[in-house]
Design a protein around this motif. Sequence first.
Motif, mmCIF file in Angstrom:
data_model
loop_
_atom_site.group_PDB
_atom_site.id
_atom_site.type_symbol
_atom_site.label_atom_id
_atom_site.label_comp_id
_atom_site.label_asym_id
_atom_site.label_seq_id
_atom_site.Cartn_x
_atom_site.Cartn_y
_atom_site.Cartn_z
ATOM 1 N N PHE A 1 0.876 -1.172 0.000
ATOM 2 C CA PHE A 1 0.000 0.000 0.000
ATOM 3 C C PHE A 1 0.914 1.223 0.000
ATOM 4 C CE2 PHE A 1 0.973 -0.322 4.459
ATOM 5 C CZ PHE A 1 0.989 0.982 4.918
ATOM 6 N N PHE A 2 0.348 2.377 -0.299
ATOM 7 C CA PHE A 2 1.112 3.614 -0.397
ATOM 8 C C PHE A 2 0.496 4.648 0.531
ATOM 9 C CE2 PHE A 2 1.207 1.243 -4.274
ATOM 10 C CZ PHE A 2 2.542 1.225 -4.616
ATOM 11 N N ILE A 3 1.352 5.480 1.131
ATOM 12 C CA ILE A 3 0.848 6.565 1.973
ATOM 13 C C ILE A 3 1.567 7.849 1.581
ATOM 14 C CG2 ILE A 3 2.400 6.029 3.901
ATOM 15 C CD1 ILE A 3 -0.100 6.898 5.691
ATOM 16 N N LEU A 4 0.781 8.898 1.365
ATOM 17 C CA LEU A 4 1.289 10.184 0.896
ATOM 18 C C LEU A 4 0.760 11.308 1.771
ATOM 19 C CD1 LEU A 4 0.317 9.649 -2.860
ATOM 20 C CD2 LEU A 4 2.552 9.256 -1.843
ATOM 21 N N GLY A 5 1.305 12.478 1.575
ATOM 22 C CA GLY A 5 0.778 13.663 2.240
ATOM 23 C C GLY A 5 1.467 13.969 3.547
ATOM 24 N N GLU A 6 0.680 14.360 4.503
ATOM 25 C CA GLU A 6 1.175 14.899 5.762
ATOM 26 C C GLU A 6 1.529 13.803 6.777
ATOM 27 O OE1 GLU A 6 1.916 18.091 6.209
ATOM 28 O OE2 GLU A 6 1.275 18.464 4.154
ATOM 29 N N VAL A 7 2.516 12.976 6.400
ATOM 30 C CA VAL A 7 3.076 11.961 7.303
ATOM 31 C C VAL A 7 4.586 12.117 7.315
ATOM 32 C CG1 VAL A 7 1.212 10.266 7.092
ATOM 33 C CG2 VAL A 7 3.102 10.215 5.472
ATOM 34 N N GLY A 8 5.205 11.608 8.363
ATOM 35 C CA GLY A 8 6.645 11.763 8.524
ATOM 36 C C GLY A 8 7.487 11.065 7.468
ATOM 37 N N ASN A 9 7.021 9.906 6.968
ATOM 38 C CA ASN A 9 7.811 9.123 6.023
ATOM 39 C C ASN A 9 6.896 8.548 4.935
ATOM 40 O OD1 ASN A 9 9.964 7.735 4.912
ATOM 41 N ND2 ASN A 9 9.757 5.993 6.300
ATOM 42 N N PRO A 10 6.456 9.378 3.965
ATOM 43 C CA PRO A 10 5.572 8.859 2.928
ATOM 44 C C PRO A 10 6.296 7.836 2.056
ATOM 45 C CG PRO A 10 6.241 11.112 2.427
ATOM 46 C CD PRO A 10 6.795 10.776 3.786
ATOM 47 N N GLY A 11 5.533 6.923 1.467
ATOM 48 C CA GLY A 11 6.139 5.947 0.576
ATOM 49 C C GLY A 11 5.317 4.686 0.433
#
Length: 186
Positions: free
Chosen positions: A113-123
């Motif tokens: 899965f992918f996580i973007l935006g306002e997080v410390g470590n997107p990817g």
Amino acid sequence: MRAFLSIVIAICLAALTGCANPPKVDERFVAALNAPYRLDSGDTLRIMVFDQPTLSNTYTVDNAGNISMPLIGDVTARGLTPQDLQSSLTSKLSAGFLRNPSVSVQVDAYRPFFILGEVGNPGQFPYVAGLTARNAIAIGGGFTARANQTMVEISRNYNGTLVQARVPLDHPIRPGDTVQVLERWF
């Protein structure tokens, strides 16, 4: 002037509380969550063919959505459930190669899965069963100071169509989802 001031205050309060009327979730998005798991690129499959050690192996669904097996070559896996692929492999192997093949297909590792935006470590991160948006944010390094901490936007592929919805943090994540942590207004 008084009407203008009351409109500005109402907008500010709505932004602070997260919206009086949350956005309606697309029915296709909910259907995608409740639908049986469909294979896609990046999934790793454990395929066992009884009494055939040369065919029993781990296979990865490639970018074209296929797996490549000895004897039968490329087999389409994208969009199929593991049970559908099992039936397809049984049919192909029984068409002149094996008598009454017994085939088992299991997902060994789900696509990331992918996580973007306002997080410390997107990817990109490996999927684990039972993942929620809140867990995904923790895996992605937690919220930044500017993050909206009430909802996220999830993009999901459903029957070849990209569907998106803004959902609460306890919403389930599926393999291949993209989680977008939005920026808050204030």
